[in-house]
Design an enzyme around this catalytic site. Structure first.
Site, mmCIF file in Angstrom:
data_model
loop_
_atom_site.group_PDB
_atom_site.id
_atom_site.type_symbol
_atom_site.label_atom_id
_atom_site.label_comp_id
_atom_site.label_asym_id
_atom_site.label_seq_id
_atom_site.Cartn_x
_atom_site.Cartn_y
_atom_site.Cartn_z
ATOM 1 N N GLU A 61 0.824 -1.204 0.000
ATOM 2 C CA GLU A 61 0.000 0.000 0.000
ATOM 3 C C GLU A 61 0.859 1.255 0.000
ATOM 4 O O GLU A 61 0.551 2.233 -0.672
ATOM 5 C CB GLU A 61 -0.951 0.008 1.210
ATOM 6 C CG GLU A 61 -2.073 -1.006 1.113
ATOM 7 C CD GLU A 61 -3.005 -0.729 -0.057
ATOM 8 O OE1 GLU A 61 -3.062 0.413 -0.537
ATOM 9 O OE2 GLU A 61 -3.668 -1.677 -0.514
ATOM 10 N N LEU A 104 11.935 4.431 -6.895
ATOM 11 C CA LEU A 104 10.485 4.525 -6.656
ATOM 12 C C LEU A 104 10.063 5.967 -6.392
ATOM 13 O O LEU A 104 8.896 6.309 -6.553
ATOM 14 C CB LEU A 104 10.084 3.683 -5.432
ATOM 15 C CG LEU A 104 9.665 2.236 -5.663
ATOM 16 C CD1 LEU A 104 9.326 1.569 -4.342
ATOM 17 C CD2 LEU A 104 8.454 2.152 -6.594
ATOM 18 N N GLY A 105 11.009 6.800 -5.958
ATOM 19 C CA GLY A 105 10.684 8.199 -5.674
ATOM 20 C C GLY A 105 9.912 8.372 -4.378
ATOM 21 O O GLY A 105 9.617 7.404 -3.676
#
Ligand code: SF4
Length: 385
Positions: A61, A104-105
């Site tokens: 998530e 992924l940043g």
């Protein structure tokens, strides 16, 4: 049950949609039945759907916030293989967590995930808390994430609301207001609560997100393939292009920055980004905003670097220019070669630095532009050492 406000009356061409609305239990029962039947046939197989482990669901998530499913599919297995438990994640150095997150940043997510794992280890016996309020008090865990983890892992009856369900609910309610406003959020959370079934809330929540992302898309939703089309007032009124209402466009700011590839023999200089800076915790080549009114770029760069590290350099040619975006900033980054001249130990510089060989750069968590410059350094551009 939560009260549902159905949007302003829309002339309907569809009898079933006109006759029923989300405010009626008959509508909600029909909706759940159709949605779940569709989901069981059409759900994508994703690595995090093969587990009920709250830790792994939580990791997925967090990764999925602001990142595409296809990208997360590549990162998630690697991350949970290296950190298979909350205890393993909590015990890892932050730099190793950031290294696995590289690319992924939005690195704040990784730092908060790591911090929250330590809180769970120290205060919750190493188990993701089952109480929603305790879950929501963890760093980086809001109402959505807590509800998603607890409903998917345990079928606890918690509603969820994220980008896909915001759009889906707005259309199912024919809600024409601002979905980001406090009033809009209240309407949509009420819808999420009212839709919760007595059992299997995890499956329903996942089905809602799947329908929103795969069918009820922002542009050109696939209404003809939608299992709840007959229940949808927005479709009946032909208003899918205008519901939800368009958001004001983000104001974009252009920024000029410059980076230095400083060489000292076979090594190059890296700086660790500090708390409060962009990419905190990652390493980067020295990089500074450039003020067009503050004199020559070379002079600005040498002054910044001397102040931060005590390192005096001679700046050489511009090697490349990289354009990239960070949130609302469009950044033009000019990258210069530089040669180390001397280090003045009396400047009081406190930045954490490392002199590393190009081969060692692979071990450091770097920003995307830092990684691009590494390729320039180790690759084909005639600047390798
Ligand atoms: Fe979305 Fe169309 Fe389905 Fe309505 S009918 S929920 S607009 S995909």
């Amino acid at each position: 049950m939560a009260r549902i406000t159905v949007g302003a009356a829309i002339p309907s061409r569809s009898k079933p949609a006109a006759a029923l609305s989300p405010a009626s239990s008959a509508w909600r029962s029909a909706f759940r039945r159709r949605l779940v039947a569709w989901y069981r046939k059409n759900a994508r197989q994703l690595p995090w759907r093969e587990t009920r482990d709250p830790y792994q669901i939580w990791v997925s998530e967090v990764m999925l916030q602001q990142t595409l499913v296809a990208t997360v599919t590549a990162y998630f297995p690697r991350f949970v293989a290296r950190f298979p438990t909350i205890a393993a994640l909590a015990a890892a150095p932050e730099e190793e967590v950031l290294k696995l997150w590289e690319g992924l940043g939005y690195y704040r997510r990784a730092r908060q995930l790591h911090r929250a794992a330590q809180v769970i280890r120290d205060e919750h016996g190493g188990e993701f808390p089952r109480q929603i309020e305790a879950a929501r008090s963890l760093p980086g865990v809001g109402r959505y994430t807590a509800g998603a983890v607890l409903s998917i892992a345990h079928d606890d009856p918690h509603p969820i609301l994220e980008a896909n369900t915001v759009r889906l609910f707005a259309r199912l309610l024919a809600y024409r207001g601002d979905v980001r406003s406090a009033a809009g959020q209240q309407v949509l959370w009420s819808m999420a609560e009212a839709l919760l079934p007595k059992t299997a809330s995890g499956e329903l929540n996942q089905a809602l997100m799947e329908l929103g992302s795969q069918v009820c898309t922002p542009r050109d939703p696939a209404c003809n393939a939608c299992p709840v089309a007959a229940l949808c007032p927005t479709r009946a009124a032909g208003l899918t292009a205008s519901i939800p209402a368009a958001q004001a466009k983000m104001q974009i700011t252009a920024v000029r920055e410059a980076a230095l590839l400083v060489r000292r023999g076979a090594r190059v200089l890296l700086l660790r980004r500090e708390a409060g800076e962009r990419w905190a915790g990652l390493w980067d080549f020295p990089r500074y905003a450039v003020d067009p009114d503050a004199g020559p770029v070379e002079q600005q760069l040498t002054e910044h670097l001397a102040r931060d590290t005590g390192t005096q350099v001679r700046i050489g040619a511009r090697l490349t220019t990289i354009k990239h975006s960070v949130t609302r900033y469009r950044i033009t980054l000019d990258c210069y070669a530089a040669t180390h001249v001397t280090i003045d130990p009396n400047t009081g510089a406190t930045r954490t630095v490392a002199w590393v060989t190009p081969a060692e750069l692979v071990n450091y968590p770097l920003s995307t532009t830092g990684r691009k410059l590494t390729r320039l350094l180790t690759g084909k551009n005639g600047v390798s050492g």
